[in-house]
Design a protein around this motif. Structure first.
Motif, PDB file in Angstrom:
ATOM      1  N   TRP A  46       0.834  -1.208   0.000  1.00  0.00           N
ATOM      2  CA  TRP A  46       0.000   0.000   0.000  1.00  0.00           C
ATOM      3  C   TRP A  46       0.869   1.259   0.000  1.00  0.00           C
ATOM      4  O   TRP A  46       0.451   2.327   0.430  1.00  0.00           O
ATOM      5  N   GLY A  80      -3.525   4.362   3.554  1.00  0.00           N
ATOM      6  CA  GLY A  80      -2.644   4.141   4.699  1.00  0.00           C
ATOM      7  C   GLY A  80      -3.005   2.884   5.472  1.00  0.00           C
ATOM      8  O   GLY A  80      -4.184   2.524   5.600  1.00  0.00           O
ATOM      9  N   ALA A  81      -1.967   2.216   5.984  1.00  0.00           N
ATOM     10  CA  ALA A  81      -2.110   0.991   6.794  1.00  0.00           C
ATOM     11  C   ALA A  81      -2.859  -0.119   6.059  1.00  0.00           C
ATOM     12  O   ALA A  81      -3.399  -1.023   6.687  1.00  0.00           O
ATOM     13  N   GLN A 103       3.060  -7.179   0.893  1.00  0.00           N
ATOM     14  CA  GLN A 103       3.357  -6.560   2.190  1.00  0.00           C
ATOM     15  C   GLN A 103       2.426  -7.143   3.238  1.00  0.00           C
ATOM     16  O   GLN A 103       1.211  -7.174   3.047  1.00  0.00           O
ATOM     17  N   HIS A 105       2.188  -7.450   7.747  1.00  0.00           N
ATOM     18  CA  HIS A 105       2.841  -7.212   9.046  1.00  0.00           C
ATOM     19  C   HIS A 105       3.206  -8.538   9.699  1.00  0.00           C
ATOM     20  O   HIS A 105       2.395  -9.477   9.697  1.00  0.00           O
ATOM     21  N   HIS A 158       9.308  -0.198  11.970  1.00  0.00           N
ATOM     22  CA  HIS A 158       8.788   1.142  12.248  1.00  0.00           C
ATOM     23  C   HIS A 158       8.475   1.228  13.732  1.00  0.00           C
ATOM     24  O   HIS A 158       8.121   0.222  14.371  1.00  0.00           O
ATOM     25  N   ILE A 316       6.361  -2.192  14.641  1.00  0.00           N
ATOM     26  CA  ILE A 316       5.587  -2.429  13.419  1.00  0.00           C
ATOM     27  C   ILE A 316       6.590  -2.946  12.404  1.00  0.00           C
ATOM     28  O   ILE A 316       7.603  -2.280  12.151  1.00  0.00           O
ATOM     29  N   LYS A 352      12.184   5.556   3.992  1.00  0.00           N
ATOM     30  CA  LYS A 352      10.878   5.185   4.554  1.00  0.00           C
ATOM     31  C   LYS A 352      10.658   5.754   5.958  1.00  0.00           C
ATOM     32  O   LYS A 352       9.535   5.894   6.417  1.00  0.00           O
ATOM     33  N   HIS A 388      -1.385  -2.026  13.618  1.00  0.00           N
ATOM     34  CA  HIS A 388      -0.613  -2.484  12.466  1.00  0.00           C
ATOM     35  C   HIS A 388      -0.321  -3.981  12.543  1.00  0.00           C
ATOM     36  O   HIS A 388       0.780  -4.433  12.217  1.00  0.00           O
TER      37      HIS A 388
END
Ligand code: GAL
Length: 427
Positions: A46, A80-81, A103, A105, A158, A316, A352, A388
């Motif tokens: 994303w 986002g997210a 992607q 998590h 993150h 994250i 990033k 997240h």
């Protein structure tokens, strides 16, 4: 889940891959490949637009340089997210049309959504070939593993419990960095009286508000009990969770009125322009401030741990795996090899805003914020982010976001706690 969360506490061609592996072992550039152009590698994420895509594009550039004959397709879906991307991904996975890599998590999002559904191929061999087992922190490998198999490669870490602030606004109003929640409320009142929005919020997608709440949970419970909350050992009716909800309501008295129509970038702009003083956001906001808004770290904006969470680190981690049924397996493994290499991580992360997941990356490539965060990660009490995807399943996160969304408008603490407690079996 308990096992995963406890982990936190303790904190190709075969020949081509092995050629790359020995290079990445020593931290040198992976060699150019080229023999296995068996279809475009489709990278699903994303990360589009401001503050999101710079790192990904740098990683793709590096991959193109090393593997000019392997085509790459950037299949990012904005939001986002993963607000929109996750739904698109679910449809594709259910229809047996997976992207080459996507992607996801580390933690429950990977495990409960995809590994449990038997949709992911183990990557143990890729880890061995690249000698990665001692190149990533054990806690991270644990987050991307299930029953002895490793299912994805972390590209970054993150931090979610960061408060960014406009330094000029703080100076003009004589504000000191608040370290406790009490100090935060004193500072917020002072700013409000002076006509400045104390805290910028853009919760158009809800997760931005959920992120504030998770940091309040860590502040009220401490990281060890936060972890127990999401492993089901502590109930959501616990008085400290109730207190976090009450403080959440109080914080909402200090945010911009138009929060529901802004996304995270729009809320970060309020701080950049000095209309708001502070922003709680993961450190992708640092990438946005520096790369897109051209602000200077520690001159235009500063940062501190979310009040009450000094010494703690909301983890994250963005990771990429190999779905089962992908046609161009070897080319995809080449991409994962570059993504997991020192060069790949050092191309991606300085842009990033995150720190490298590898422990042997080059700190000189990172600015003061990055260097501080690399150091903090080594000693901090780690806790997995809820918003997240690491702390609980996607099903629970969706219900928690709904509960947060209702709470933000209604401010009914009892209803909020009930909704969370009722969703707990989905964790
Ligand atoms: C997170 C993701 C970050 C960043 C952020 C905002 O979920 O881990 O890399 O993209 O969303 O979109």
């Amino acid at each position: 889940m308990v096992k995963k969360i406890l982990g936190f506490l303790v904190l190709a061609l075969v020949l081509v891959i092995s050629a790359c592996s020995s290079d990445s072992d020593s931290g040198k550039k992976p060699e150019k490949g080229g023999e296995n152009a068996d279809g475009a590698v489709e990278i699903f994420s994303w990360w589009t637009g401001a503050g999101e895509e710079d790192g990904l594009l740098a990683l793709i550039d590096l991959f193109n340089e090393l593997h000019p004959d392997i085509e790459v397709k950037n299949a990012a879906v904005a939001g986002g997210a993963g607000t929109n991307a996750k739904a698109v991904l679910a449809t594709r996975m259910q229809g047996n049309d997976p992207p080459s890599t996507f992607q996801v998590h580390g933690g429950e999002e990977l495990n409960k959504s995809w590994v449990a559904a038997d949709k992911m191929a183990p990557l143990n061999d890729l880890y061995k070939e690249n000698d990665w087992m001692d190149k990533f922190p054990e806690a991270l490998i644990d987050l991307v593993s299930n029953e002895g198999n490793i299912y994805s490669v972390p590209v970054n870490i993150h931090r979610g419990n960061v408060m960014f602030y406009n330094m000029e606004v703080f100076e003009k109003h004589g504000i000191e960095v608040p370290t406790t929640l009490d100090e935060f409320f004193t500072v917020a009142e002072k700013l409000k009286d002076a006509g400045v929005t104390p805290l910028a919020l853009g919760d158009k997608e809800t997760w931005e508000a959920t992120q504030i709440f998770e940091n309040l949970l860590a502040a009220e419970l401490g990281t060890a009990d936060y972890i127990k909350l999401f492993s089901g050992e502590i109930e959501f009716t616990d008085s400290r969770v109730v207190s976090a909800a009450e403080k959440f309501g109080k914080i909402l008295d200090y945010v911009n009125d138009d929060h529901a129509s802004r996304n995270w970038q729009d809320s970060a702009q309020l701080v950049a322009e000095g209309e708001a003083a502070m922003l709680n956001m993961g450190d992708w906001a640092k990438g946005y401030f520096v790369n897109d808004l051209k602000l200077v770290t520690n001159e235009d904006f500063g940062y501190f741990a979310f009040p009450g969470t000094d010494g703690d680190f909301a983890v994250i981690t963005d990771t990429f795996g190999l779905p089962k049924g992908v046609e161009n397996v070897e080319a995809t493994k080449q991409f994962l090899t570059v993504l997991g290499s020192v060069e790949g991580q050092d191309a991606f992360n300085p842009l990033k805003g995150s720190i490298p997941a590898r422990i042997d990356a080059d700190p000189s490539k990172y600015d003061d914020y990055g260097k501080d965060t690399i150091e903090d990660f080594k000693t901090a009490n780690l806790f997995p982010s809820l918003a997240h995807g690491s702390a609980a399943s996607e099903g629970f996160v969706t219900k928690a976001n709904q509960a947060v969304n209702i709470f933000v408008t209604q401010r009914d603490v009892d209803n909020f706690i009930d909704a969370l407690q009722n969703a707990a079996p989905d964790m």
